[in-house]
Design an enzyme around this catalytic site. Structure first.
Site, PDB file in Angstrom:
ATOM      1  N   TYR A  49     -11.400   4.948  -9.745  1.00  0.00           N
ATOM      2  CA  TYR A  49     -11.045   5.563  -8.460  1.00  0.00           C
ATOM      3  C   TYR A  49     -10.962   7.085  -8.498  1.00  0.00           C
ATOM      4  O   TYR A  49     -10.581   7.698  -7.500  1.00  0.00           O
ATOM      5  CB  TYR A  49      -9.659   5.069  -8.002  1.00  0.00           C
ATOM      6  CG  TYR A  49      -9.472   3.583  -7.989  1.00  0.00           C
ATOM      7  CD1 TYR A  49     -10.277   2.769  -7.195  1.00  0.00           C
ATOM      8  CD2 TYR A  49      -8.461   2.988  -8.737  1.00  0.00           C
ATOM      9  CE1 TYR A  49     -10.082   1.398  -7.171  1.00  0.00           C
ATOM     10  CE2 TYR A  49      -8.263   1.615  -8.709  1.00  0.00           C
ATOM     11  CZ  TYR A  49      -9.079   0.827  -7.928  1.00  0.00           C
ATOM     12  OH  TYR A  49      -8.884  -0.527  -7.899  1.00  0.00           O
TER      13      TYR A  49
ATOM     14  N   ARG B 143      -8.084   3.298 -14.030  1.00  0.00           N
ATOM     15  CA  ARG B 143      -8.015   3.887 -12.685  1.00  0.00           C
ATOM     16  C   ARG B 143      -8.720   5.242 -12.563  1.00  0.00           C
ATOM     17  O   ARG B 143      -9.379   5.491 -11.550  1.00  0.00           O
ATOM     18  CB  ARG B 143      -6.569   3.975 -12.213  1.00  0.00           C
ATOM     19  CG  ARG B 143      -5.946   2.573 -12.012  1.00  0.00           C
ATOM     20  CD  ARG B 143      -4.593   2.628 -11.324  1.00  0.00           C
ATOM     21  NE  ARG B 143      -4.697   3.050  -9.949  1.00  0.00           N
ATOM     22  CZ  ARG B 143      -4.376   4.241  -9.502  1.00  0.00           C
ATOM     23  NH1 ARG B 143      -3.896   5.155 -10.334  1.00  0.00           N
ATOM     24  NH2 ARG B 143      -4.525   4.545  -8.245  1.00  0.00           N
TER      25      ARG B 143
ATOM     26  N   PRO C 250       4.660  -4.765  -1.230  1.00  0.00           N
ATOM     27  CA  PRO C 250       4.466  -3.616  -2.119  1.00  0.00           C
ATOM     28  C   PRO C 250       4.213  -4.049  -3.564  1.00  0.00           C
ATOM     29  O   PRO C 250       4.843  -4.993  -4.050  1.00  0.00           O
ATOM     30  CB  PRO C 250       5.795  -2.866  -2.017  1.00  0.00           C
ATOM     31  CG  PRO C 250       6.803  -3.942  -1.715  1.00  0.00           C
ATOM     32  CD  PRO C 250       6.070  -4.951  -0.852  1.00  0.00           C
TER      33      PRO C 250
ATOM     34  N   GLY D 106       0.781  -1.234   0.000  1.00  0.00           N
ATOM     35  CA  GLY D 106       0.000   0.000   0.000  1.00  0.00           C
ATOM     36  C   GLY D 106       0.809   1.278   0.000  1.00  0.00           C
ATOM     37  O   GLY D 106       0.236   2.363   0.139  1.00  0.00           O
TER      38      GLY D 106
ATOM     39  N   CYS E  42     -16.614   4.883 -25.787  1.00  0.00           N
ATOM     40  CA  CYS E  42     -17.950   5.480 -25.772  1.00  0.00           C
ATOM     41  C   CYS E  42     -18.450   5.684 -24.349  1.00  0.00           C
ATOM     42  O   CYS E  42     -19.425   5.053 -23.917  1.00  0.00           O
ATOM     43  CB  CYS E  42     -18.912   4.588 -26.554  1.00  0.00           C
ATOM     44  SG  CYS E  42     -18.604   4.698 -28.297  1.00  0.00           S
ATOM     45  N   GLU E  43     -17.757   6.500 -23.607  1.00  0.00           N
ATOM     46  CA  GLU E  43     -18.117   6.833 -22.222  1.00  0.00           C
ATOM     47  C   GLU E  43     -17.630   8.248 -21.980  1.00  0.00           C
ATOM     48  O   GLU E  43     -16.457   8.542 -22.257  1.00  0.00           O
ATOM     49  CB  GLU E  43     -17.350   5.954 -21.219  1.00  0.00           C
ATOM     50  CG  GLU E  43     -17.673   4.502 -21.234  1.00  0.00           C
ATOM     51  CD  GLU E  43     -18.870   4.153 -20.366  1.00  0.00           C
ATOM     52  OE1 GLU E  43     -19.258   4.976 -19.523  1.00  0.00           O
ATOM     53  OE2 GLU E  43     -19.417   3.067 -20.583  1.00  0.00           O
TER      54      GLU E  43
HETATM   55  C1  LIG Z   1      -3.203  -8.148   0.265  1.00  0.00           C
HETATM   56  C2  LIG Z   1      -2.548  -7.129  -0.576  1.00  0.00           C
HETATM   57  N1  LIG Z   1      -1.203  -7.004  -0.503  1.00  0.00           N
HETATM   58  C3  LIG Z   1      -0.549  -6.098  -1.250  1.00  0.00           C
HETATM   59  C4  LIG Z   1      -1.225  -5.256  -2.122  1.00  0.00           C
HETATM   60  C5  LIG Z   1      -0.437  -4.282  -2.935  1.00  0.00           C
HETATM   61  O1  LIG Z   1      -0.811  -2.971  -2.737  1.00  0.00           O
HETATM   62  P1  LIG Z   1       0.050  -1.800  -3.383  1.00  0.00           P
HETATM   63  O2  LIG Z   1       0.194  -2.092  -4.822  1.00  0.00           O
HETATM   64  O3  LIG Z   1      -0.718  -0.570  -3.135  1.00  0.00           O
HETATM   65  O4  LIG Z   1       1.373  -1.816  -2.678  1.00  0.00           O
HETATM   66  C6  LIG Z   1      -2.617  -5.342  -2.216  1.00  0.00           C
HETATM   67  C7  LIG Z   1      -3.376  -4.462  -3.115  1.00  0.00           C
HETATM   68  O5  LIG Z   1      -4.533  -4.492  -3.280  1.00  0.00           O
HETATM   69  C8  LIG Z   1      -3.291  -6.315  -1.421  1.00  0.00           C
HETATM   70  O6  LIG Z   1      -4.623  -6.450  -1.477  1.00  0.00           O
END
Ligand SMILES: Cc1ncc(COP(=O)(O)O)c(C=O)c1O
Length: 481
Positions: free
Chosen positions: A364, A360, A317, A274, A391-392
């Site tokens: 999002y 994305r 990551p 994340g 077409c959006e």
């Molecule tokens: C369980 C889990 N681990 C890792 C990630 C990777 O997240 P990021 O790409 O933001 O580092 C995700 C993304 O959805 C996830 O669900």
């Protein structure tokens, strides 16, 4: 042509009018991105005109050196942070961000393990030669055949997500005479400061088990001889800036971890991924070294308070490894000035891709940036919106950007920071073939994922391809596919 300085009423607060609308913001573009003497953009030493001539547009370009550099930097940051507290770190690359055999090889050569969340990702990692013992397998609804396959090949860790899955995997491993290492995914209840749909650890969602329910599930896992519990797992969301959410989640997880250690060994804690990246020059992500120190310090503090050893820590990551290494190259097809009365004017720039290669923004509301890539623009910056060909009306590639006012049909336009969750989330919407993914490095370019052709698309239409009607069950691996 639009006036040089559009009315800024249409521009969001975070967007600054650049002094030079041809600049390449460091931290957003790969380190190799530069303009040659004629102003043409080069990536990994390869000019975009050559890329267009050889591979066409739209095109995903992935800078190999950039992927490797991020992988190594992240691994080194967590290794150092863990070593400072006398423990070890494992870094899994979250393949969901972008997975091909080449990328799996790059990241494993840099010392990462691989996290997969589907049969397709698992088979890709295996085809890349990733050692099964260095693979983690996620998912809230892994199928029986996926679990069978994971146990069969000896996947290192399966992250259990529910009570049903505990029983299911226990039975599969027992039948195969295996003892499967597992983690239990726990929902730490921390809501990361990010887009709602990306925040996966607030209570009302499908992943993992609530903190309070975890002890009973752990007890059950420990009763099953074919399962070996290694520890807990959590993931609080994606594109997170700052360490507060991670630290809070770590502290809740350590509380649970400490309590559960009393019933048996628990050597590992996986805190997920994340870590945020810069999509535009307005984004200012925390350097990974700072994040790693803050997270591991928080874990170590909590362990010290409880008088327990710091477990081995694992991280996952995805975006932070590949995001900044990717650039999508498009060709401009049309431009259109749209007057919005008192609020000013916006230049719509239509490119030959869109939501099928980057979902994305539509999914999002994600923000991106863009630059003319085939040359330097000479016009003053004007507020533009880069849109796709689908077409959006929500088919937006870059919602807000200042581009040179002379941007024109035939220009190549490059959008940086598209390495993660763009190809991975791509679709055939409007029967659009997916673009190729090309790796660049040291002046060389090579295809790492072949682009789809119209023939590929049409070959799956059972009314055209006579044999297609029998080809069912592809997703479960039960048919011929
Ligand atoms: C369980 C889990 N681990 C890792 C990630 C990777 O997240 P990021 O790409 O933001 O580092 C995700 C993304 O959805 C996830 O669900």
């Amino acid at each position: 042509m639009l006036p040089a300085s559009p009315d800024d009423a249409l521009a969001p607060d975070w967007l600054q009018e650049p002094a030079d609308p041809n600049d390449l913001a460091p931290g957003v573009w790969p380190a190799s991105a530069r303009r040659d003497a004629d102003g043409e953009l080069e990536l990994g030493g390869v000019g975009v005109a050559e890329l267009r001539a050889r591979f066409g547009t739209p095109l995903y370009v992935l800078d190999e050196a950039e992927v490797r550099a991020h992988a190594l930097r992240i691994r080194s940051a967590f290794d150092a942070a863990a070593a400072a507290h006398g423990t070890k770190a494992r870094v899994y690359y979250a393949g969901k961000a972008f997975l091909s055999t080449e990328v799996a090889r790059w990241v494993t050569q840099e010392g990462l393990r691989v996290d997969v969340c589907s049969r397709g990702e698992l088979e890709t990692a295996l085809a890349a030669g990733v050692k099964p013992s260095r693979i983690g397998f996620h998912g809230n609804n892994k199928s029986v055949s996926e679990l069978e396959r994971a146990v069969e090949v000896g996947v290192g860790t399966i992250i259990l997500d529910s009570a049903i899955e505990i029983e299911r995997l226990g039975a599969i491993a027992e039948r195969r005479g295996a003892v499967q290492r597992v983690l239990l995914r726990v929902n730490s209840g921390v809501h990361a400061e990010t887009h709602d749909f990306l925040a996966t650890a607030h209570e009302d969602q499908k992943f993992g088990t609530p903190l309070e329910a975890a002890p009973a599930l752990v007890e059950r896992i420990r009763e099953i001889p074919s399962l070996k519990l290694r520890g807990l797992h959590c993931h609080i969301g994606s594109q997170i800036f700052g360490s507060r959410g991670f630290a809070e989640s770590a502290s809740r997880m350590i509380e649970l971890h400490a309590a559960l250690r009393e019933g048996g060994e628990l050597p590992l804690l996986n805190l997920g991924g994340g870590f945020g990246i810069a999509y535009t020059s307005a984004d200012d992500p925390t350097p990974i070294e700072e994040l790693a120190d803050a997270i591991v310090d928080a874990v170590a503090r909590e362990c010290e308070v409880r008088g327990i050893p710091v477990p081995t820590l694992a991280f996952e990551p995805g975006r932070a490894v590949v995001g900044q290494a990717g650039v999508t190259v498009y060709e401009v097809g049309t431009t259109k000035e749209v007057s919005l009365g008192d609020r000013g004017e916006r230049l719509y720039v239509s490119v030959d891709g869109g939501m099928s290669d980057n979902a994305r923004p539509a999914l999002y509301g994600s923000q991106y940036s863009a630059r003319i890539a085939s040359r330097e623009g000479t016009g003053a910056p004007v507020l533009a919106r880069v849109v796709g060909s689908h077409c959006e009306s929500g088919d937006i590639v870059v919602d807000h950007e200042y581009l040179p006012s002379d941007v024109t049909p035939g220009d190549l336009l490059a959008v940086p920071a598209t390495g993660a969750y763009c190809y991975a989330l791509s679709s055939n919407y409007n029967h659009t073939p997916r673009p190729a993914v090309v790796a660049v490095r040291d002046g060389q370019a090579r295809v790492i994922v072949r682009g789809e052709t119209l023939a590929d698309l049409l070959s799956r239409d059972a009314g055209i391809a006579a044999s297609g009607a029998e080809r069912t069950g592809a997703r479960t691996g039960e048919g011929e596919a």
